[in-house]
Design an enzyme around this catalytic site. Structure first.
Site, mmCIF file in Angstrom:
data_model
loop_
_atom_site.group_PDB
_atom_site.id
_atom_site.type_symbol
_atom_site.label_atom_id
_atom_site.label_comp_id
_atom_site.label_asym_id
_atom_site.label_seq_id
_atom_site.Cartn_x
_atom_site.Cartn_y
_atom_site.Cartn_z
ATOM 1 C CE1 TYR A 1 2.525 7.211 -5.944
ATOM 2 C CE2 TYR A 1 0.295 7.222 -5.060
ATOM 3 C CZ TYR A 1 1.430 6.533 -5.427
ATOM 4 O OH TYR A 1 1.469 5.172 -5.282
ATOM 5 C CB CYS B 1 4.748 30.470 -17.667
ATOM 6 S SG CYS B 1 5.360 31.797 -16.640
ATOM 7 N N PRO C 1 0.825 -1.213 0.000
ATOM 8 C CG PRO C 1 0.159 -0.857 2.216
ATOM 9 C CD PRO C 1 0.869 -1.851 1.325
ATOM 10 C CE1 TYR D 1 -1.603 10.274 -12.919
ATOM 11 C CE2 TYR D 1 -1.281 11.660 -10.999
ATOM 12 C CZ TYR D 1 -0.818 10.693 -11.859
ATOM 13 O OH TYR D 1 0.411 10.128 -11.659
HETATM 14 N N1 LLP Z 1 3.037 -1.444 -6.001
HETATM 15 C C1 LLP Z 1 3.369 -1.141 -7.266
HETATM 16 C C2 LLP Z 1 4.105 -2.114 -8.063
HETATM 17 C C3 LLP Z 1 3.004 0.109 -7.801
HETATM 18 O O1 LLP Z 1 3.325 0.408 -9.054
HETATM 19 C C4 LLP Z 1 2.284 1.042 -7.003
HETATM 20 C C5 LLP Z 1 1.904 2.348 -7.524
HETATM 21 C C6 LLP Z 1 1.982 0.680 -5.671
HETATM 22 C C7 LLP Z 1 2.362 -0.572 -5.214
HETATM 23 C C8 LLP Z 1 1.259 1.594 -4.736
HETATM 24 O O2 LLP Z 1 -0.011 1.891 -5.186
HETATM 25 P P1 LLP Z 1 -1.006 2.708 -4.240
HETATM 26 O O3 LLP Z 1 -1.297 1.846 -3.034
HETATM 27 O O4 LLP Z 1 -0.351 3.969 -3.853
HETATM 28 O O5 LLP Z 1 -2.206 2.931 -5.085
HETATM 29 N N2 LLP Z 1 1.038 9.066 -9.282
HETATM 30 C C9 LLP Z 1 -0.282 8.450 -9.292
HETATM 31 C C10 LLP Z 1 -0.258 7.054 -8.711
HETATM 32 C C11 LLP Z 1 0.737 6.146 -9.395
HETATM 33 C C12 LLP Z 1 0.814 4.782 -8.771
HETATM 34 C C13 LLP Z 1 1.980 4.029 -9.290
HETATM 35 N N3 LLP Z 1 2.162 2.728 -8.717
HETATM 36 C C14 LLP Z 1 -1.266 9.361 -8.566
HETATM 37 O O6 LLP Z 1 -0.863 10.424 -8.088
HETATM 38 O O7 LLP Z 1 -2.452 9.047 -8.508
#
Ligand code: LLP
Length: 419
Positions: free
Chosen positions: A372, A343, A274, A316
């Site tokens: 993020y 800008c 997570p 996004y």
């Molecule tokens: N494991 C892997 C292999 C991943 O690629 C990711 C996220 C996670 C775990 C963690 O996912 P989470 O629990 O945070 O959903 N920048 C984007 C989100 C990109 C997520 C990339 N991978 C945003 O701001 O929404």
């Protein structure tokens, strides 16, 4: 649930007034709440009580050392995707045997560093990667612990830029290829088969896609058992969503319940990665209003934080609530765009949003910015990156200093041509 709340009309992080932090540290500043981080980690881990599991925090969401160190002290491991994240995780005190390494493009130098550190598992995403890792491990005289990351071809029903488990995405191996590669990997001299992994996307608001992905992975595990390959680690990735606006994502308990039966049947150790759910609502981005401006078309609130500090709204189209640090007595609102100094027309933090009638000098908080946020920030427009502050009860600590103008050109130099 988080610990950002009003006390006598002033927004506080736990017991610390954001006004005080703004005065002493300046703006823009990210502020994280330790009580919220701790609560989220514990609630998540508790949901899996009774199942042999390891929470490997996805450090890409927020790689501040203080945040990583806190989770490590609570028993967490780390999910990393680069040599940089490996170095930061180790420096923050994460135990190497609790680190899993994902990502489609690991370099040989990164593989070597992770092998030397003695990490728990490499989640491999291509056949090429398997071959190269076998060679690198051979050179070091060790065996690389591996899993294949499979792509279960399940629609996560989230933003296309953060969907990872569809056949057309670059991630993982399709099920057929994975089934064929396991016996090949088992025969390699410098590889030790440990598990299987998958991660289907981020900000999921329903348990269904997780359960579907798990079913497909379980079928693969069982087929592999029939051919004599027994895996002990089951890494189901991250992806659990949070409430930014009106979403009602599953609670960790519901998420765990959706996986429990199949995981128990398989009898493997569960790994979870997570990111957002642990840190997203534990952080805000505080900014100060520089100017306001009324055009014939719109009202603009121009703040000192911009898309380089928090790119999610531009990238996004994501929603982040905007709260005033000092609640106005009258509570007047207006529909405005909250923008930064960069800008680009795409530089906004909120668009066409009903928000308090901010004036020059007011402080505001952009919520749900702990995941993020800083991690995706940049120096675009030569803007120093924001400070990061961690609050714990009635105290706070600057856990990353605001960058200076000197930091901006560190490592740059004018060319010195030979001859
Ligand atoms: N494991 C892997 C292999 C991943 O690629 C990711 C996220 C996670 C775990 C963690 O996912 P989470 O629990 O945070 O959903 N920048 C984007 C989100 C990109 C997520 C990339 N991978 C945003 O701001 O929404």
């Amino acid at each position: 649930m988080h610990h950002f709340h009003y006390i006598d009309g002033v927004l506080h992080a736990e017991e610390v007034s954001l006004g005080r932090i703004a005065q002493e540290v300046g703006t823009p500043t990210y502020v994280y709440s330790q009580a919220t981080l701790t609560r989220h980690f514990q609630a998540f881990s508790r949901a899996f009580q009774g199942m042999d599991h390891l929470v490997c925090y996805a450090v890409k969401a927020n790689s501040n050392k203080a945040v990583m160190a806190l989770f490590a002290s609570l028993g967490g491991g780390a999910d990393i995707v680069s040599g940089g994240e490996l170095a930061r995780a180790l420096a923050a005190g994460v135990q190497p045997e609790r680190i899993v390494y994902s990502g489609v493009g690991k370099t040989e130098a990164e593989m070597e560093a992770a092998l030397k550190a003695g990490i728990l598992m490499f989640n491999l995403e291509s056949v090429d990667e398997l071959e190269v890792l076998n060679q690198v491990a051979g050179r070091l005289g060790v065996k690389a612990p591996v899993s294949f990351r499979v792509n279960p071809d399940v629609d996560a029903h989230t933003h296309p830029k953060i969907t990872t488990g569809l056949a057309k995405n670059k991630f993982g191996l399709d099920m057929e290829t994975a089934f064929r590669q396991y016996p090949i990997a088992a025969a390699l001299p410098h590889v030790e088969l440990k598990g299987v992994s998958c991660h289907i996307g981020s900000q999921l608001t329903d348990t269904r896609p997780f359960a579907d992905a798990l079913d497909r992975v379980a079928r693969l595990v069982e087929k592999l058992r029939e051919v004599g390959i027994n895996l002990s680690l089951l890494d189901l990735g991250g992806g659990l969503g949070i409430t930014y606006d009106q979403e009602s994502p599953p609670q960790p308990d519901e998420y765990a319940a959706a996986l429990k039966e199949t995981v128990s049947r398989l009898g493997m150790k569960l790994i979870l990665e997570p990111g957002r759910v642990l840190v997203g609502n534990a952080g805000i981005l505080m900014a100060r209003v520089l100017f306001t401006k009324q055009t014939p078309a719109k009202h603009f609130v121009i703040a000192d934080a911009a898309m380089n500090d928090l790119i999610r709204p531009s990238f996004y189209d994501s929603y982040h609530a905007v709260w005033p640090v000092a609640k106005a007595a009258a509570g007047e609102t207006q529909v405005a765009d909250l923008v930064g100094p960069i800008c680009e027309t795409g530089d906004f933090l909120a668009r066409d949003r009903e928000m308090p009638a901010f004036e020059r000098g007011d402080l505001l908080a952009v919520l749900s910015a702990g995941a993020y946020g800083f991690a995706m920030s940049s120096n675009y427009n030569s803007r120093p990156r924001a400070a990061e502050v961690l609050v714990n009860g009635g105290q706070y600590s600057v856990v990353r200093q605001r960058e200076t103008l000197a930091d901006l050109s560190r490592g740059e130099k004018l060319p010195s041509w030979p001859g």
